[in-house]
Design an enzyme around this catalytic site. Structure first.
Site, mmCIF file in Angstrom:
data_model
loop_
_atom_site.group_PDB
_atom_site.id
_atom_site.type_symbol
_atom_site.label_atom_id
_atom_site.label_comp_id
_atom_site.label_asym_id
_atom_site.label_seq_id
_atom_site.Cartn_x
_atom_site.Cartn_y
_atom_site.Cartn_z
ATOM 1 N N ARG A 46 0.857 -1.204 0.000
ATOM 2 C CA ARG A 46 0.000 0.000 0.000
ATOM 3 C C ARG A 46 0.884 1.242 0.000
ATOM 4 O O ARG A 46 0.604 2.226 -0.666
ATOM 5 C CB ARG A 46 -0.955 -0.002 1.198
ATOM 6 N N TYR A 98 -16.466 17.326 -14.576
ATOM 7 C CA TYR A 98 -16.852 15.913 -14.648
ATOM 8 C C TYR A 98 -17.930 15.609 -13.591
ATOM 9 O O TYR A 98 -17.816 16.047 -12.437
ATOM 10 C CB TYR A 98 -15.610 15.036 -14.424
ATOM 11 N N ASP A 170 -7.776 18.977 -14.190
ATOM 12 C CA ASP A 170 -8.079 17.624 -14.669
ATOM 13 C C ASP A 170 -7.717 17.603 -16.153
ATOM 14 O O ASP A 170 -8.396 18.217 -16.974
ATOM 15 C CB ASP A 170 -9.572 17.333 -14.437
ATOM 16 N N LYS A 195 -8.928 6.611 -19.399
ATOM 17 C CA LYS A 195 -9.234 7.107 -20.745
ATOM 18 C C LYS A 195 -8.004 6.982 -21.648
ATOM 19 O O LYS A 195 -7.506 5.889 -21.829
ATOM 20 C CB LYS A 195 -9.767 8.538 -20.654
HETATM 21 C C1 LIG Z 1 -13.714 9.577 -16.492
HETATM 22 C C2 LIG Z 1 -13.310 10.886 -15.949
HETATM 23 C C3 LIG Z 1 -13.058 11.050 -14.575
HETATM 24 C C4 LIG Z 1 -13.250 9.923 -13.564
HETATM 25 O O1 LIG Z 1 -12.303 8.927 -13.734
HETATM 26 P P1 LIG Z 1 -12.561 7.371 -13.353
HETATM 27 O O2 LIG Z 1 -11.326 6.726 -13.796
HETATM 28 O O3 LIG Z 1 -13.795 6.947 -14.079
HETATM 29 O O4 LIG Z 1 -12.775 7.338 -11.872
HETATM 30 C C5 LIG Z 1 -12.631 12.297 -14.150
HETATM 31 N N1 LIG Z 1 -12.489 13.329 -14.996
HETATM 32 C C6 LIG Z 1 -12.737 13.208 -16.309
HETATM 33 C C7 LIG Z 1 -12.554 14.384 -17.198
HETATM 34 C C8 LIG Z 1 -13.163 11.989 -16.824
HETATM 35 O O5 LIG Z 1 -13.421 11.881 -18.138
#
Ligand SMILES: *Cc1c(COP(=O)(O)O)cnc(C)c1O
Length: 378
Positions: A46, A98, A170, A195
């Site tokens: 961890r 998001y 982000d 993604k």
């Molecule tokens: C998908 C996404 C998230 C969340 O990520 P997860 O891996 O699904 O927890 C956060 N910000 C953006 C812009 C996203 O497209």
């Protein structure tokens, strides 16, 4: 070094034992302590794992940061950063954020005494107007989801610095291939690596990078203390994905540009949202802070009935939540990511019943356009 080269040669240098071409998956939860007197680098997985360390090193290098952190999901990464704040903190965030981040801020962090004001961050004056004496951070996403609005990161950073706010971006839609927020003065960069970084729709993961050592210590306290870590298998898969990130982004962006151009000319398409189009109001700002418009576009087919016919006829893209994969993914925001948003609020932001979001994959662009063409005839 250019990112195309870096993506291939970072991370692997941390396996000194064998010189293996890829970092081994250290599927271990604990590590034998050989030396009585000195604490080992790895004691419990961890707190640290060599495979995770390689990935964390890799994302830090790609973003031009000093420290990287791998979390179990994008949401674990975002909430991990937000958990460094204390009760009584106020955050200013962009309103086109998001959905999961919006939910965490309004339903969990608000309960813990961390309050957020959502503003139209495309207008720096709106950001400035929302800052209070207890505001500690500015949380941004550009281009936004799903209407691809652009926030001027340089202006936002200047404002934030003058008010001693931590800046958090982000960067999921852009990846370090197209946009490197630390270079513009941003303090914390976050990714849903689920993604584009992973890129193959087979891993859920989140990454955080920072330059500052104190900030890194605070984030590590949450990563290790709350335990939302990424397992070694998924770390390895992400590193494998990252090797082809530049090539995938380049091709997907090219395809997205072609599709956006095609849709913009099509009589049955009411509106196309893509920062690469000359008509996009944020195009200039975007191209001043990113290397390209990216692989995601949205378009409005006027009403839900036409969307339904289009989706039923379309053959190639996955009709699914998510984005950033080798296969094209088509999403319907009103029924997927923005289903919980009140209708008036949605419509105000252009998230109508006619809106679809497409993340271009690696299919042949002509095949994709032919598929879209036949589906629009329906
Ligand atoms: C998908 C996404 C998230 C969340 O990520 P997860 O891996 O699904 O927890 C956060 N910000 C953006 C812009 C996203 O497209």
């Amino acid at each position: 070094m250019k990112i195309e080269t870096l993506a291939l040669h970072t991370g692997v240098e941390t396996d000194p034992h064998t010189g293996a071409s890829s970092v081994p998956i250290y599927q271990a939860s604990t590590f034998h302590q050989t030396d009585w007197d000195t604490a080992p680098e790895f004691d419990y997985a961890r707190s640290g794992n060599p495979t995770r360390k390689a990935l964390e090193h890799s994302i830090a290098q790609l973003e031009g940061a000093k420290h990287g952190f791998a979390f179990a999901s994008g949401m674990a990464a975002i909430t991990g950063v937000l958990l460094t704040f204390s009760a009584g903190t106020h955050i200013v965030a962009c309103e086109d954020i998001y959905g999961g981040t919006y939910r965490a801020l309004t339903r969990v962090f608000a309960r813990l005494g961390i309050e957020t004001t959502f503003v139209d961050a495309t207008d720096p004056a709106s950001i400035a107007a929302a800052i209070r004496p207890n505001t500690k951070a500015l949380l941004l996403e550009t281009p936004s989801n799903p209407t691809l609005q652009i926030i001027d990161l340089k202006k936002a950073t200047e404002l934030a610095k003058s008010r001693q706010l931590l800046t958090i971006v982000d960067n999921t839609f852009m990846t370090p291939y197209l946009q490197r927020p630390h270079e513009l003065g941003i303090d914390v960069v976050i990714h849903s690596a689920t993604k584009f970084l992973g890129g193959h729709s087979d891993v859920v993961a989140g990454l955080v990078t920072v330059l500052n050592d104190d900030l890194a210590r605070d984030i590590y306290l949450i990563q290790n203390g709350f335990g939302g870590i990424l397992g070694p298998q998924d770390c390895w898969l992400l590193m494998r994905g990252i090797k082809t990130l530049p090539l995938r982004m380049k091709q997907s962006q090219e395809t997205a540009s072609l599709i956006a151009g095609y849709l913009a000319e099509h009589p049955s398409v009411k509106k196309v949202y893509y920062p690469g189009l000359p008509t996009h109001p944020g195009r200039e700002v975007h191209l001043g802070q990113a290397k390209g418009p990216g692989a995601v576009l949205s378009f409005d087919l006027e009403n839900g009935e036409r969307v339904r016919k289009f989706v039923e006829r379309l053959k190639l893209p996955l009709f699914a939540v998510s984005l950033g994969a080798v296969e094209s993914i088509l999403s319907y925001p009103v029924k997927m990511s923005h289903a919980s948003m009140p209708v008036e609020e949605r419509n105000k932001r252009g998230i109508t019943d006619g809106l679809l979001r497409l993340s271009a994959g690696l299919e042949d662009p002509e095949d994709l356009i032919a598929d879209i063409e036949q589906a629009l005839k329906g």
